[in-house]
Design a protein around this motif. Structure first.
Motif, mmCIF file in Angstrom:
data_model
loop_
_atom_site.group_PDB
_atom_site.id
_atom_site.type_symbol
_atom_site.label_atom_id
_atom_site.label_comp_id
_atom_site.label_asym_id
_atom_site.label_seq_id
_atom_site.Cartn_x
_atom_site.Cartn_y
_atom_site.Cartn_z
ATOM 1 N N THR A 242 -9.904 9.781 24.135
ATOM 2 C CA THR A 242 -9.816 8.323 24.277
ATOM 3 C C THR A 242 -9.673 7.645 22.919
ATOM 4 N N ALA A 243 -10.416 8.133 21.930
ATOM 5 C CA ALA A 243 -10.329 7.543 20.594
ATOM 6 C C ALA A 243 -8.939 7.750 19.996
ATOM 7 N N LEU A 244 -8.349 8.923 20.203
ATOM 8 C CA LEU A 244 -7.019 9.181 19.662
ATOM 9 C C LEU A 244 -5.967 8.345 20.386
ATOM 10 N N TYR A 245 -6.114 8.203 21.689
ATOM 11 C CA TYR A 245 -5.249 7.306 22.472
ATOM 12 C C TYR A 245 -5.351 5.883 21.931
ATOM 13 N N ALA A 246 -6.567 5.431 21.648
ATOM 14 C CA ALA A 246 -6.765 4.085 21.108
ATOM 15 C C ALA A 246 -6.110 3.938 19.748
ATOM 16 N N SER A 247 -6.224 4.978 18.919
ATOM 17 C CA SER A 247 -5.637 4.892 17.582
ATOM 18 C C SER A 247 -4.120 4.778 17.660
ATOM 19 N N TRP A 248 -3.512 5.449 18.628
ATOM 20 C CA TRP A 248 -2.067 5.316 18.851
ATOM 21 C C TRP A 248 -1.720 3.860 19.175
ATOM 22 N N LEU A 249 -2.440 3.254 20.097
ATOM 23 C CA LEU A 249 -2.161 1.866 20.477
ATOM 24 C C LEU A 249 -2.382 0.912 19.302
ATOM 25 N N CYS A 250 -3.478 1.090 18.588
ATOM 26 C CA CYS A 250 -3.779 0.208 17.457
ATOM 27 C C CYS A 250 -2.741 0.370 16.356
ATOM 28 N N GLY A 251 -2.359 1.604 16.077
ATOM 29 C CA GLY A 251 -1.341 1.839 15.059
ATOM 30 C C GLY A 251 0.006 1.272 15.454
ATOM 31 N N ALA A 252 0.339 1.374 16.745
ATOM 32 C CA ALA A 252 1.609 0.809 17.220
ATOM 33 C C ALA A 252 1.623 -0.709 17.044
ATOM 34 N N GLY A 253 0.477 -1.347 17.240
ATOM 35 C CA GLY A 253 0.393 -2.784 17.006
ATOM 36 C C GLY A 253 0.642 -3.131 15.556
ATOM 37 N N LEU A 254 0.046 -2.351 14.657
ATOM 38 C CA LEU A 254 0.274 -2.569 13.226
ATOM 39 C C LEU A 254 1.742 -2.365 12.881
ATOM 40 N N GLY A 255 2.352 -1.331 13.480
ATOM 41 C CA GLY A 255 3.744 -1.025 13.170
ATOM 42 C C GLY A 255 4.727 -2.085 13.615
ATOM 43 N N ALA A 256 4.336 -2.900 14.594
ATOM 44 C CA ALA A 256 5.256 -3.888 15.151
ATOM 45 C C ALA A 256 5.032 -5.297 14.616
ATOM 46 N N THR A 257 4.054 -5.479 13.719
ATOM 47 C CA THR A 257 3.719 -6.824 13.249
ATOM 48 C C THR A 257 3.499 -6.820 11.736
ATOM 49 N N THR A 258 3.265 -8.007 11.199
ATOM 50 C CA THR A 258 2.936 -8.126 9.782
ATOM 51 C C THR A 258 1.422 -8.193 9.599
ATOM 52 N N MET A 259 0.977 -7.840 8.407
ATOM 53 C CA MET A 259 -0.456 -7.814 8.107
ATOM 54 C C MET A 259 -0.939 -9.166 7.600
ATOM 55 N N SER A 260 -2.254 -9.383 7.711
ATOM 56 C CA SER A 260 -2.848 -10.658 7.320
ATOM 57 C C SER A 260 -3.967 -10.438 6.301
ATOM 58 N N LEU A 261 -4.872 -11.397 6.215
ATOM 59 C CA LEU A 261 -5.889 -11.417 5.173
ATOM 60 C C LEU A 261 -6.720 -10.139 5.115
ATOM 61 N N HIS A 262 -7.107 -9.619 6.274
ATOM 62 C CA HIS A 262 -7.941 -8.409 6.267
ATOM 63 C C HIS A 262 -7.280 -7.292 5.470
ATOM 64 N N HIS A 263 -6.015 -6.996 5.774
ATOM 65 C CA HIS A 263 -5.347 -5.900 5.088
ATOM 66 C C HIS A 263 -5.106 -6.225 3.622
ATOM 67 N N LYS A 264 -4.823 -7.476 3.312
ATOM 68 C CA LYS A 264 -4.649 -7.842 1.903
ATOM 69 C C LYS A 264 -5.933 -7.575 1.120
ATOM 70 N N LEU A 265 -7.055 -7.948 1.682
ATOM 71 C CA LEU A 265 -8.345 -7.685 1.042
ATOM 72 C C LEU A 265 -8.564 -6.184 0.832
ATOM 73 N N CYS A 266 -8.310 -5.408 1.869
ATOM 74 C CA CYS A 266 -8.551 -3.964 1.778
ATOM 75 C C CYS A 266 -7.595 -3.291 0.807
ATOM 76 N N HIS A 267 -6.351 -3.766 0.743
ATOM 77 C CA HIS A 267 -5.407 -3.206 -0.223
ATOM 78 C C HIS A 267 -5.864 -3.511 -1.644
ATOM 79 N N ALA A 268 -6.344 -4.725 -1.868
ATOM 80 C CA ALA A 268 -6.828 -5.095 -3.199
ATOM 81 C C ALA A 268 -8.074 -4.296 -3.567
ATOM 82 N N LEU A 269 -8.999 -4.174 -2.642
ATOM 83 C CA LEU A 269 -10.236 -3.431 -2.899
ATOM 84 C C LEU A 269 -9.969 -1.947 -3.124
ATOM 85 N N GLY A 270 -9.079 -1.384 -2.326
ATOM 86 C CA GLY A 270 -8.782 0.029 -2.456
ATOM 87 C C GLY A 270 -7.964 0.346 -3.690
ATOM 88 N N GLY A 271 -6.903 -0.431 -3.917
ATOM 89 C CA GLY A 271 -6.038 -0.161 -5.048
ATOM 90 C C GLY A 271 -6.708 -0.413 -6.384
#
Length: 357
Positions: free
Chosen positions: A220-249
């Motif tokens: 179920t978790a892997l099925y969920a990750s497929w759906l969540c990843g597909a959502g990311l793949g079809a849209t643009t990222m927002s503040l959350h991802h910008k923050l995480c990219h800055a923190l990680g990089g």
């Protein structure tokens, strides 16, 4: 309310899902017409990578076990050179976002097809997004050449994923779905996938924590990750991802754990400005306060809840804030200096997330 105006581009990739499906990997390599596939993995996944290479037989170009978080440019350069030296005409990326990201880095330069075999819930395999870190800055972009040609989701390969990593990887996936729900280029198809992804992942994780060998919960978790990843793949990222990219990089913080900590705070920041997304998350999570519900769920699963415990110093707040403000992503709520400062301070100290004021 039905969304009345949208566009949706289906990404051209093949997905095979199921217990034992990794056995079909040689068939997938042959289907691409590839003769010599380089297996990519992290040093921790070397044994799995060697097993995969063995299964490929004469179609294997060998194993490169150098994948690292945030894809440092020097690692990408070595991998590109190695692929060219070996005459590889495809890559098989086994693992999480680090391995798949390295495969994308090779594809970006050499235009080699990538077959992804995810062993975490990162979701990178579903996107055309690439990321490279150089001089403390993580650059991201989109390019159709980096989209994996095939993805093999085999729940059996996730049974050995450590519990703590399973939890943070699951929250990372949920973050993809959350932002897909309020992305400016969302569509009804994406919203349906994202809501179901959040529902499935948050229901699966307690079962994974209770018994890491529970194949049903893992599936179920892997099925969920497929759906969540597909959502990311079809849209643009927002503040959350910008923050995480800055923190990680900038700080090299652990990728999934950073997403886990930041997500409730970024969602609380945006909830008042994204009523439809908030309603969808309320349905998925069974709570009128989705940000608070995710915060409580993280606590119940013993996940990290502060950037301080991940190694961030208080003095890092200002430079990270300035990086976020210098090139903000599209976001439902205005991205302001005071707002981002409060968000980062709350995430750093581990305070309960509060709405943007």
């Amino acid at each position: 309310m039905v969304q009345t105006s949208f566009s949706y581009d289906a990404l051209p990739m093949r997905v095979r899902f199921g217990s034992g499906v990794v056995a079909s990997l040689p068939e997938e390599v042959a289907r691409l017409g590839a003769r010599s596939a380089l297996v990519l993995c992290s040093p921790e996944q070397r044994a799995t990578g060697e097993t995969i290479a063995g299964a490929l037989g004469e179609r294997s170009a060998g194993v490169l076990a150098e994948a690292r978080m945030h894809v440092p440019i020097e690692v990408a350069r070595r991998a590109r050179a190695r692929a060219a030296e070996l005459g590889a005409d495809a890559c098989v990326a086994v693992g999480g976002g680090s391995a798949i990201g390295l495969g994308k880095a090779i594809a970006l330069e050499h235009d080699l097809p990538v077959i992804a075999v995810p062993t975490t819930y990162a979701g990178s395999e579903m996107t055309t997004v690439w990321g490279l870190t150089e001089n403390g800055r993580k650059r991201t972009g989109k390019d159709p050449r980096v989209l994996p040609a095939s993805v093999l989701y085999d729940p059996d390969l996730t049974l050995g994923l450590p519990i703590a990593m399973s939890v943070t990887s699951g929250f990372n996936a949920v973050a993809h779905a959350v932002e897909a729900l309020y992305a400016p280029d969302r569509s009804p198809v994406v919203s349906l996938m994202a809501e179901e992804g959040v529902r499935a992942m948050t229901r699966a994780l307690p079962g994974v924590v209770a018994d890491g060998g529970d194949l049903g919960a893992r599936t179920t978790a892997l099925y969920a990750s497929w759906l969540c990843g597909a959502g990311l793949g079809a849209t643009t990222m927002s503040l959350h991802h910008k923050l995480c990219h800055a923190l990680g990089g900038t700080l090299d913080l652990p990728h999934a754990a950073t997403h886990t900590v930041v997500l409730p705070h970024a969602l609380a920041y945006n909830q008042p400005a994204a009523p439809e997304a908030t309603a969808a998350l309320a349905r998925a999570l069974g709570s009128d306060d989705p940000a608070g519900r995710l915060w409580n769920l993280a606590a119940s699963l013993d996940a990290p809840r502060s950037l301080r415990e991940l190694g961030m110093a208080e003095g890092d707040i200002e430079p990270v804030r300035e990086q976020v403000l210098s090139a903000p992503y599209a976001n439902p709520a205005p991205v302001t200096r005071d707002g981002v400062t409060r968000l980062l301070r709350a995430a750093w100290s581990g305070e309960r997330p509060a709405p943007r004021s």
